[in-house]
Design a protein around this motif. Structure first.
Motif, PDB file in Angstrom:
ATOM      1  N   ILE A 101      35.257  57.796 107.440  1.00 48.52           N
ATOM      2  CA  ILE A 101      33.774  58.036 106.800  1.00 48.52           C
ATOM      3  C   ILE A 101      33.043  58.980 107.628  1.00 48.52           C
ATOM      4  CG2 ILE A 101      31.824  56.797 106.238  1.00 48.52           C
ATOM      5  CD1 ILE A 101      33.547  54.274 105.897  1.00 48.52           C
ATOM      6  N   ARG A 102      32.560  60.045 107.008  1.00 45.03           N
ATOM      7  CA  ARG A 102      31.888  60.994 107.600  1.00 45.03           C
ATOM      8  C   ARG A 102      30.247  60.855 107.644  1.00 45.03           C
ATOM      9  NH1 ARG A 102      32.784  67.050 105.029  1.00 45.03           N
ATOM     10  NH2 ARG A 102      31.878  66.476 102.847  1.00 45.03           N
ATOM     11  N   ALA A 103      30.104  60.174 106.379  1.00 39.83           N
ATOM     12  CA  ALA A 103      28.696  60.153 106.124  1.00 39.83           C
ATOM     13  C   ALA A 103      28.359  59.136 105.070  1.00 39.83           C
ATOM     14  CB  ALA A 103      28.033  61.301 105.861  1.00 39.83           C
ATOM     15  N   TYR A 104      27.191  58.248 104.956  1.00 40.58           N
ATOM     16  CA  TYR A 104      26.814  57.466 103.880  1.00 40.58           C
ATOM     17  C   TYR A 104      25.914  58.016 103.099  1.00 40.58           C
ATOM     18  CZ  TYR A 104      29.429  53.962 106.506  1.00 40.58           C
ATOM     19  OH  TYR A 104      30.688  53.151 107.256  1.00 40.58           O
ATOM     20  N   HIS A 105      25.734  57.883 101.799  1.00 39.85           N
ATOM     21  CA  HIS A 105      24.749  58.577 101.048  1.00 39.85           C
ATOM     22  C   HIS A 105      24.050  57.141 100.356  1.00 39.85           C
ATOM     23  CE1 HIS A 105      25.700  63.004 100.713  1.00 39.85           C
ATOM     24  NE2 HIS A 105      26.808  62.408 101.213  1.00 39.85           N
ATOM     25  N   GLY A 106      22.849  57.188 100.368  1.00 40.17           N
ATOM     26  CA  GLY A 106      22.127  56.124  99.755  1.00 40.17           C
ATOM     27  C   GLY A 106      21.160  56.417  98.576  1.00 40.17           C
ATOM     28  N   ARG A 107      21.063  55.673  97.691  1.00 46.04           N
ATOM     29  CA  ARG A 107      20.154  56.245  96.561  1.00 46.04           C
ATOM     30  C   ARG A 107      19.591  54.858  95.822  1.00 46.04           C
ATOM     31  NH1 ARG A 107      22.818  60.325  92.647  1.00 46.04           N
ATOM     32  NH2 ARG A 107      22.659  61.678  94.578  1.00 46.04           N
ATOM     33  N   VAL A 108      18.324  55.019  95.523  1.00 46.88           N
ATOM     34  CA  VAL A 108      17.850  54.050  94.633  1.00 46.88           C
ATOM     35  C   VAL A 108      16.787  54.674  93.481  1.00 46.88           C
ATOM     36  CG1 VAL A 108      15.599  53.715  96.347  1.00 46.88           C
ATOM     37  CG2 VAL A 108      16.345  51.849  94.568  1.00 46.88           C
ATOM     38  N   THR A 109      16.841  54.207  92.250  1.00 47.76           N
ATOM     39  CA  THR A 109      16.032  54.953  91.150  1.00 47.76           C
ATOM     40  C   THR A 109      15.195  54.010  90.556  1.00 47.76           C
ATOM     41  OG1 THR A 109      17.797  56.214  90.668  1.00 47.76           O
ATOM     42  CG2 THR A 109      16.429  56.023  88.886  1.00 47.76           C
ATOM     43  N   HIS A 110      13.986  54.249  90.369  1.00 47.61           N
ATOM     44  CA  HIS A 110      12.871  53.532  89.744  1.00 47.61           C
ATOM     45  C   HIS A 110      12.460  54.285  88.424  1.00 47.61           C
ATOM     46  CE1 HIS A 110      12.543  51.026  93.428  1.00 47.61           C
ATOM     47  NE2 HIS A 110      12.540  52.156  94.027  1.00 47.61           N
ATOM     48  N   THR A 111      12.108  53.611  87.378  1.00 49.61           N
ATOM     49  CA  THR A 111      11.486  54.128  86.192  1.00 49.61           C
ATOM     50  C   THR A 111      10.087  53.608  86.396  1.00 49.61           C
ATOM     51  OG1 THR A 111      13.453  54.027  85.191  1.00 49.61           O
ATOM     52  CG2 THR A 111      11.458  54.203  83.701  1.00 49.61           C
ATOM     53  N   ALA A 112       8.947  54.563  86.139  1.00 52.57           N
ATOM     54  CA  ALA A 112       7.621  54.251  86.068  1.00 52.57           C
ATOM     55  C   ALA A 112       7.042  54.560  84.589  1.00 52.57           C
ATOM     56  CB  ALA A 112       6.826  54.998  87.126  1.00 52.57           C
ATOM     57  N   THR A 113       6.212  53.854  84.133  1.00 55.68           N
ATOM     58  CA  THR A 113       5.901  53.892  82.834  1.00 55.68           C
ATOM     59  C   THR A 113       4.249  54.009  82.939  1.00 55.68           C
ATOM     60  OG1 THR A 113       7.418  52.604  81.626  1.00 55.68           O
ATOM     61  CG2 THR A 113       5.448  53.029  80.371  1.00 55.68           C
ATOM     62  N   LEU A 114       3.609  55.042  82.606  1.00 57.53           N
ATOM     63  CA  LEU A 114       1.972  55.182  82.766  1.00 57.53           C
ATOM     64  C   LEU A 114       1.469  55.428  81.273  1.00 57.53           C
ATOM     65  CD1 LEU A 114       3.953  57.100  85.170  1.00 57.53           C
ATOM     66  CD2 LEU A 114       1.510  56.888  86.116  1.00 57.53           C
ATOM     67  N   ASN A 115       0.103  54.950  81.401  1.00 55.37           N
ATOM     68  CA  ASN A 115      -0.563  55.082  80.213  1.00 55.37           C
ATOM     69  C   ASN A 115      -1.834  55.851  80.365  1.00 55.37           C
ATOM     70  OD1 ASN A 115      -2.619  53.644  81.546  1.00 55.37           O
ATOM     71  ND2 ASN A 115      -1.627  51.729  80.796  1.00 55.37           N
ATOM     72  N   ASP A 116      -2.063  56.556  81.554  1.00 50.41           N
ATOM     73  CA  ASP A 116      -3.032  57.381  81.939  1.00 50.41           C
ATOM     74  C   ASP A 116      -2.569  58.864  82.254  1.00 50.41           C
ATOM     75  OD1 ASP A 116      -5.401  58.750  82.597  1.00 50.41           O
ATOM     76  OD2 ASP A 116      -5.938  57.464  84.114  1.00 50.41           O
ATOM     77  N   PHE A 117      -2.754  59.701  81.219  1.00 52.81           N
ATOM     78  CA  PHE A 117      -2.005  61.086  81.525  1.00 52.81           C
ATOM     79  C   PHE A 117      -2.832  62.023  82.415  1.00 52.81           C
ATOM     80  CE2 PHE A 117      -0.260  60.221  77.079  1.00 52.81           C
ATOM     81  CZ  PHE A 117       0.472  59.511  77.313  1.00 52.81           C
TER      82      PHE A 117
END
Length: 238
Positions: A101-117
């Motif tokens: 193992i030469r490296a570790y890749h971390g990732r997290v994804t969120h979805t945001a819903t907005l009503n004020d453009f």
């Protein structure tokens, strides 16, 4: 009509096309409306990489907290915030007899819903200005209970009735009764990303205070409705 074996009455199948005195009429009603979007969704992906697993996870946790804190400062404009996926993946060496193992890749994804453009451009810029943070979107949409859907369905039914009335009048008859309305779907067009912004990735180096806000134009949504309707009409004057 009797049963051929024991003489008991047999059921008479319904005539699919009515009778000469009560003809049936089948039509299709359609509607296509445009409406301003009510919500916008963006996907925020935070990444981290390191040769040490604990250090990579620590960096990912810290950056994730920064992004979430920033999102939550927008209060009521942020209608919904959901976490999609999380991963911490080891990257192996490509060469050599033994896998390492030469490296570790971390990732997290969120979805945001907005009503004020009005704040959307500012928020996307500030998010993209965070280290190793990618922003995708926006995807404009209507809510499932939007009045635009009801308006399209109502218009489709009105068109079906009007079309049936015109057909009946063309043969010297008039509509008598409604037999059936079949809803074939009243739904928003598939959300598409506005051309103003597809994705923005932040790799640090810029100040959040000086990053310019993106100018985003909401994309109008197309709503479709289709119905099949069946009527009976009076005897035609042919």
């Amino acid at each position: 009509m009797t049963h051929p074996a024991d003489g008991t009455p047999a059921s008479v199948p319904a005539l699919p096309y009515g009778t000469p005195d009560t003809p049936r009429l089948a039509v299709r009603g359609e509607a296509r409306l445009e409406a301003d979007p009510e919500i916008a969704r963006i996907a925020v992906t935070i990444s981290a990489r390191g040769t040490d697993r604990s250090a990579a996870l620590t960096d990912l946790t810290r950056r994730n907290e920064q992004a979430l804190t920033l999102l939550k400062t927008y209060g009521d404009a942020l209608e919904k915030l959901e976490t999609g996926t999380f991963s911490l993946t080891p990257q192996l060496t490509e060469k050599g007899r033994h896998e390492r193992i030469r490296a570790y890749h971390g990732r997290v994804t969120h979805t945001a819903t907005l009503n004020d453009f009005t704040t959307l451009g500012e928020l996307t810029t500030r998010l993209a200005d965070l280290d190793l943070t990618r922003v995708d979107g926006p995807w404009w949409a209507l809510r499932p209970d939007s009045p635009a859907h009801r308006a399209a369905r109502t218009q489709a039914v009105h068109e079906a009735v009007q079309r049936a009335r015109e057909y009946a009048e063309a043969v010297g008859a008039r509509l008598d009764a409604l037999l059936e309305i079949a809803d074939l779907g009243a739904e928003n067009a598939a959300p598409t990303a506005a051309p103003a912004m597809r994705s923005v990735a932040g790799y640090g180096g810029a100040s959040q205070e000086t990053a310019p806000a993106l100018d985003l134009e909401p994309q109008r949504q197309t709503v479709y409705a289709h119905v099949n309707a069946r009527f009976t009409m009076t005897r035609p004057a042919l």
